[in-house]
Structures are given as C-alpha cells and as structure tokens.
Design a protein around this motif. Sequence first.
Motif: not given
Length: 193
Positions: A72, A74, A123-124, A151, A154-155
């Motif tokens: 993933p 960013r 954003r990811t 991913a 991760l945001a």
Amino acid sequence: MRLTVPAVLSGCLLGATLALLVHGFTHEVLWMRIVGLGTTALQLLLLSWTAELSAKGHASPLRPNGPRAYAPARVRSARAVNDPRGVHKGMFVFELTVHPEDRAPFGVRILHPLDLQGLLRRRTAVVEYDPRQPWRVVLPADPPWEWAARAEALASNPVETAPPPVAARIPPGFPVLVTGLWTGVAFTWLLSR
C-alpha cells in the motif's frame, strides 16, 4: 551491475565507434575520424539524455523476470505534467510513500501516462515493486482487492513525514559506458593487428 542485451549491443556499438575514432587519429584516416567523431558524439548525447530523464527522480519500471511484491502507498501529491520525452500529450506525476511489510516506508515518484487508480482524487494507492531494487515501482491497473483494502486502511492512519525517494545505486547508462570502453579497447587492439 546487470548487463542486458540492449546494454551489451549499445556498448559494442559505442566501443566500435571509439575504436574507429582512435584508429582514425593514430593512422590518419579522415573518414574514420569523421564517422568516429559523429557517432561517438551522438551516442554520448543519447547516454546523457537517458541519465537526465532518470535523474529527475522517477521510478524505473520493473524487470521482466525480477521479483515483485505489492504494497500500500500514501499519495503525497498527484499532478498533470508535460511528457519530458514528448511521447504522450500529457503525463501524471505521482509522489507516493510506499509502506512495504518487510522494510521501512520509502518515497518514490512515478511518471505515468494514465491515472490508473484515480489518484488525483484518492489519498492511497497500491504499488507493485521489486523488493531487491525498491526504485523499480509501477502502478498496477487492477491491483488485488486485499491490497486495495490495506491501502484504504492506511488512509485512516495519521500522516507521517515523507521519506526521501529511493534512488538506483548505479547511474543509468553506466553498463553501456563500461561495455563500450572495454569493447573499444578490444576493437582498437584488433584494428592495430
């Protein structure tokens, strides 16, 4: 340093033209000097152009049979730019922080003709990279769903400071230049016989 077939062929051509140039000057053959100077200058110009394109910090493509892994990432920034090579009308530059499972996060800049994963709005992202050479990163068109879910997770994490981009250890064009010098020495020796 890994030599590929194009690098060897380009290096042999560079070596042959260097040998032609040296032989033309040592034996005072005008046509060899002219051809040697012209082709050597052209090849050195192409080598510097290749290095200039790679020096802008863009990620290199994956090797055909190299190892691959998903991770993933960013999205730090995404913007449309003009293609420095003039091949496509418009290109996108994506600056990403890649978060692999087995190492520290690293920064990368990807130049791509398409916004494959809608990164101008998101954003990811999910990237595919070479674990041995992390500067080789691509954006897959259809990443596996489990990596897309990672991913998205991760945001929700807080934003960290951006690490510097990972760069290749060997400058672009270096294998061609080394091969060219060695074959140039060999061709010069053969021409002197």
